[in-house]
Design a protein around this motif. Structure first.
Motif, PDB file in Angstrom:
ATOM      1  N   VAL A  87      44.857  50.768  54.356  1.00 46.77           N
ATOM      2  CA  VAL A  87      44.670  49.595  53.502  1.00 46.77           C
ATOM      3  C   VAL A  87      46.005  49.194  52.887  1.00 46.77           C
ATOM      4  CG1 VAL A  87      42.248  50.117  52.981  1.00 46.77           C
ATOM      5  CG2 VAL A  87      44.049  51.029  51.497  1.00 46.77           C
ATOM      6  N   THR A  88      46.072  47.954  52.403  1.00 39.19           N
ATOM      7  CA  THR A  88      47.264  47.482  51.708  1.00 39.19           C
ATOM      8  C   THR A  88      47.126  47.799  50.223  1.00 39.19           C
ATOM      9  OG1 THR A  88      46.406  45.287  51.169  1.00 39.19           O
ATOM     10  CG2 THR A  88      47.396  45.561  53.360  1.00 39.19           C
ATOM     11  N   TYR A  89      48.153  47.465  49.451  1.00 40.56           N
ATOM     12  CA  TYR A  89      48.128  47.822  48.039  1.00 40.56           C
ATOM     13  C   TYR A  89      47.530  46.761  47.124  1.00 40.56           C
ATOM     14  CZ  TYR A  89      49.806  52.401  48.740  1.00 40.56           C
ATOM     15  OH  TYR A  89      49.853  53.702  49.124  1.00 40.56           O
ATOM     16  N   ALA A  90      46.763  45.859  47.668  1.00 40.17           N
ATOM     17  CA  ALA A  90      45.941  44.965  46.841  1.00 40.17           C
ATOM     18  C   ALA A  90      44.654  45.724  46.531  1.00 40.17           C
ATOM     19  CB  ALA A  90      45.629  43.683  47.607  1.00 40.17           C
ATOM     20  N   ALA A  91      44.025  45.426  45.406  1.00 36.35           N
ATOM     21  CA  ALA A  91      42.765  46.098  45.058  1.00 36.35           C
ATOM     22  C   ALA A  91      41.945  45.200  44.151  1.00 36.35           C
ATOM     23  CB  ALA A  91      43.046  47.430  44.360  1.00 36.35           C
ATOM     24  N   PRO A  92      40.630  45.396  44.145  1.00 36.82           N
ATOM     25  CA  PRO A  92      39.802  44.622  43.218  1.00 36.82           C
ATOM     26  C   PRO A  92      40.136  44.997  41.775  1.00 36.82           C
ATOM     27  CG  PRO A  92      38.483  46.305  44.331  1.00 36.82           C
ATOM     28  CD  PRO A  92      39.839  46.330  44.952  1.00 36.82           C
ATOM     29  N   THR A  93      39.959  44.044  40.889  1.00 37.23           N
ATOM     30  CA  THR A  93      40.179  44.314  39.467  1.00 37.23           C
ATOM     31  C   THR A  93      39.038  45.170  38.931  1.00 37.23           C
ATOM     32  OG1 THR A  93      38.929  42.385  38.722  1.00 37.23           O
ATOM     33  CG2 THR A  93      41.300  42.049  39.174  1.00 37.23           C
ATOM     34  N   HIS A  94      39.213  45.693  37.751  1.00 37.38           N
ATOM     35  CA  HIS A  94      38.165  46.468  37.090  1.00 37.38           C
ATOM     36  C   HIS A  94      36.902  45.615  36.938  1.00 37.38           C
ATOM     37  CE1 HIS A  94      36.271  49.283  34.343  1.00 37.38           C
ATOM     38  NE2 HIS A  94      36.106  48.297  33.474  1.00 37.38           N
ATOM     39  N   GLU A  95      37.075  44.360  36.545  1.00 37.71           N
ATOM     40  CA  GLU A  95      35.924  43.467  36.345  1.00 37.71           C
ATOM     41  C   GLU A  95      35.201  43.192  37.661  1.00 37.71           C
ATOM     42  OE1 GLU A  95      39.029  42.927  35.030  1.00 37.71           O
ATOM     43  OE2 GLU A  95      38.426  43.592  33.034  1.00 37.71           O
ATOM     44  N   GLU A  96      35.960  42.976  38.741  1.00 35.38           N
ATOM     45  CA  GLU A  96      35.337  42.773  40.051  1.00 35.38           C
ATOM     46  C   GLU A  96      34.563  44.022  40.470  1.00 35.38           C
ATOM     47  OE1 GLU A  96      38.350  39.788  42.423  1.00 35.38           O
ATOM     48  OE2 GLU A  96      39.069  41.823  41.984  1.00 35.38           O
ATOM     49  N   LEU A  97      35.144  45.180  40.209  1.00 36.46           N
ATOM     50  CA  LEU A  97      34.485  46.436  40.544  1.00 36.46           C
ATOM     51  C   LEU A  97      33.176  46.587  39.778  1.00 36.46           C
ATOM     52  CD1 LEU A  97      34.520  49.131  42.045  1.00 36.46           C
ATOM     53  CD2 LEU A  97      35.890  50.062  40.159  1.00 36.46           C
ATOM     54  N   LEU A  98      33.179  46.255  38.490  1.00 31.20           N
ATOM     55  CA  LEU A  98      31.953  46.383  37.689  1.00 31.20           C
ATOM     56  C   LEU A  98      30.817  45.542  38.258  1.00 31.20           C
ATOM     57  CD1 LEU A  98      33.339  46.401  34.028  1.00 31.20           C
ATOM     58  CD2 LEU A  98      32.536  48.343  35.399  1.00 31.20           C
ATOM     59  N   THR A  99      31.127  44.343  38.724  1.00 25.06           N
ATOM     60  CA  THR A  99      30.096  43.481  39.312  1.00 25.06           C
ATOM     61  C   THR A  99      29.475  44.143  40.533  1.00 25.06           C
ATOM     62  OG1 THR A  99      31.206  41.496  38.515  1.00 25.06           O
ATOM     63  CG2 THR A  99      29.689  41.211  40.362  1.00 25.06           C
ATOM     64  N   LEU A 100      30.312  44.727  41.395  1.00 25.14           N
ATOM     65  CA  LEU A 100      29.814  45.367  42.609  1.00 25.14           C
ATOM     66  C   LEU A 100      29.045  46.646  42.298  1.00 25.14           C
ATOM     67  CD1 LEU A 100      32.923  44.796  44.904  1.00 25.14           C
ATOM     68  CD2 LEU A 100      30.807  43.454  44.797  1.00 25.14           C
ATOM     69  N   VAL A 101      29.511  47.403  41.298  1.00 23.33           N
ATOM     70  CA  VAL A 101      28.810  48.635  40.908  1.00 23.33           C
ATOM     71  C   VAL A 101      27.426  48.305  40.340  1.00 23.33           C
ATOM     72  CG1 VAL A 101      28.825  50.598  39.301  1.00 23.33           C
ATOM     73  CG2 VAL A 101      30.896  50.020  40.596  1.00 23.33           C
ATOM     74  N   ALA A 102      27.327  47.224  39.571  1.00 24.95           N
ATOM     75  CA  ALA A 102      26.021  46.820  39.023  1.00 24.95           C
ATOM     76  C   ALA A 102      25.029  46.543  40.154  1.00 24.95           C
ATOM     77  CB  ALA A 102      26.176  45.594  38.127  1.00 24.95           C
ATOM     78  N   ALA A 103      25.512  45.939  41.232  1.00 25.42           N
ATOM     79  CA  ALA A 103      24.635  45.680  42.381  1.00 25.42           C
ATOM     80  C   ALA A 103      24.337  46.965  43.141  1.00 25.42           C
ATOM     81  CB  ALA A 103      25.286  44.645  43.303  1.00 25.42           C
ATOM     82  N   ALA A 104      25.347  47.807  43.362  1.00 24.19           N
ATOM     83  CA  ALA A 104      25.160  49.054  44.108  1.00 24.19           C
ATOM     84  C   ALA A 104      24.190  49.987  43.395  1.00 24.19           C
ATOM     85  CB  ALA A 104      26.503  49.753  44.318  1.00 24.19           C
TER      86      ALA A 104
END
Length: 185
Positions: free
Chosen positions: A17-34
């Motif tokens: 993978v490259t060194y771009a990553a989702p932000t903490h806020e983007e991650l929280l949205t996905l975790v709420a769905a998961a």
């Protein structure tokens, strides 16, 4: 919008993978769905630990200690974001430990699908050191918790040629329930 079936059929682990990553806020949205995976008694027997920056270096040192190496492991530095998947067992007379671990694994798998569908490269890494004292201590695990592994997350690198993934032949994995054998007599 992509259907869930399309997203699952398109999913592929991205070992680089490259060194771009989702932000903490983007991650929280996905975790709420998961977190909406099937969960008997709604125990939520899992938690995730977000590792970025120097957290990955501390993990590299803990892995080295667990493996008896003097030099820190380079593995945690292969992605800008690592998400530690922790089974956090709850007392329950109805839900056995194995089922709670399955829920935590389900959350991790669902999160990997969501990350992939959102355009991020992701792969799940495990190893014998996931159960080591040094790595557990680095993650601050409690006595009722075990580390299942890490989702390595970063940008998807451009592909020079299309990737081919072997299709699963479902006929080899699905069968009817066996019929009872007739007794002679």
């Amino acid at each position: 919008m992509t259907s869930a079936l399309d997203a699952v059929l398109a999913r592929k682990s991205s070992s680089k993978v490259t060194y771009a990553a989702p932000t903490h806020e983007e991650l929280l949205t996905l975790v709420a769905a998961a977190g909406r995976v099937a969960d008997h008694s709604s125990l939520r027997p899992w938690r995730l630990i977000e590792l970025r920056g120097d957290d990955r270096v501390r993990l590299a040192q803990a892995i080295a200690k667990a493996e008896g190496d003097k030099k820190p492991s380079s593995k945690p530095l292969r992605a800008p974001l690592l998400i530690a998947v922790v089974a956090s067992f709850r007392k329950s007379s109805k839900v056995p430990r194995w089922e709670q671990e399955a829920v935590a694994s389900g959350v991790a798998h669902m999160l990997s699908l969501l990350l992939d569908e959102a355009g991020w490269g992701v792969f799940w890494r495990t190893g014998s050191y996931t159960r080591s004292k040094a790595v557990a201590k680095a993650h601050g695990l409690e006595k009722n918790e075990v580390l299942l592994g890490w989702l390595y997350v970063g940008g998807k690198p451009p592909r020079s040629r299309p990737e081919r993934r072997r299709a699963v032949d479902a006929r080899h994995h699905v069968s009817p329930m066996p019929r009872p054998k007739r007794s002679k007599g």
